[in-house]
Design an enzyme around this catalytic site. Structure first.
Site, PDB file in Angstrom:
ATOM      1  CG  LEU A 113      36.862  22.713  -4.298  1.00  0.00           C
ATOM      2  CD1 LEU A 113      36.455  21.671  -5.699  1.00  0.00           C
ATOM      3  CD2 LEU A 113      35.348  22.641  -3.678  1.00  0.00           C
ATOM      4  CG  ASP A 114      37.634  20.145   4.055  1.00  0.00           C
ATOM      5  OD1 ASP A 114      38.605  20.260   3.765  1.00  0.00           O
ATOM      6  OD2 ASP A 114      37.306  20.202   4.599  1.00  0.00           O
TER       7      ASP A 114
END
Length: 261
Positions: A113-114
């Protein structure tokens, strides 16, 4: 022909999903399609050799055997399972755009995930300062260090909030930070050189205790910076002398208030 149109055209391109399941089914059908011809001929010859068996009976028996070899139920069953999976994911508010993404999801074991801008707001703060060598006043060193650097990234801003600028040391030479080096360095007059950056890029070999400490902090999601020292002065933007660790700065991303625990 303009640049914007080219980007828009490329963005609209849809790549066919790479389904291992579908490829496996295609291979099974392909191989069976090849095998079924000689097997059908052999079965027909075998049926003709049966006593009191005519051509009509031989054809019927051969076709009945060949139909059983066609995996029509396999394709139907696979499609049914994928459809049921879509319904189950829909109960968790998951939007399924491709049927075979179910298979891709089943094969995934790591989800990246960013977090910047989604879970965090992009700012950082210094959670802890670990002193490794008491020979220096960290507040004075870092204040002079940051005051002579023009970095304006979130890491530098977090350090600037912790350490106030000062002019206690006179600048002699410096190496600006770069993404390839992963560190910056400053030589002060009569004080040697101080290096700040990623520990693994500053020290190629670390003591097991120090390496374990850094790894444990990184494993918990913290960003770890190391301040190190060398008695030699910077020459031609290269570090000289023996480098020894001075302190560790443990930084944490600021999590948004609305982000779930």
């Amino acid at each position: 022909n303009n640049y914007t149109s080219i980007i828009s055209r490329d963005a609209k391109y849809l790549k066919k999903p790479n389904s291992v399941l579908m490829e496996s089914l295609d291979k099974i059908i392909k191989y069976i399609s090849i095998v079924i011809v000689p097997v059908g001929i052999l079965l027909f010859i075998n049926q003709m050799g049966v006593k009191d068996n005519n051509i009509t009976s031989a054809v019927i028996n051969t076709v009945a055997a060949l139909i059983g070899m066609i995996p029509d139920g396999l394709v139907l069953l696979t499609s049914t399972v994928l459809a049921v999976s879509v319904i189950r994911l829909g109960k968790y508010n998951v939007l399924v755009q491709e049927l075979y993404c179910i298979e891709m999801l089943a094969r995934a074991n790591v989800l990246c995930l960013d977090k910047t801008g989604t879970l965090t707001d992009g700012t950082m703060n210094v959670e802890e300062v670990v002193i490794l060598k008491n020979s220096y006043d960290i507040n004075k060193v870092m204040g002079a260090y940051l005051g002579n650097m023009s970095d304006n990234n979130q890491t530098s801003i977090a350090l600037q909030q912790r350490f106030k600028f000062n002019t206690d040391y006179k600048l002699e030479a410096k190496i600006p930070f770069s993404s390839s080096r992963k560190y910056s360095a400053i030589s002060f007059e009569n004080e040697g050189t101080f290096i700040l950056g990623a520990p693994e890029f500053i020290l190629k070999e670390m003591e097991p205790v120090l390496e374990s400490l850094i790894s444990s902090k990184q494993a918990r999601g913290y960003r770890v910076l190391m301040l190190a020292h060398s008695n030699a002065t910077i020459k031609d933007e290269k570090l000289k002398g023996v480098i020894s660790p001075v302190a560790l700065f443990i930084l944490a991303d600021h999590i948004r208030k609305e982000a779930p625990d």
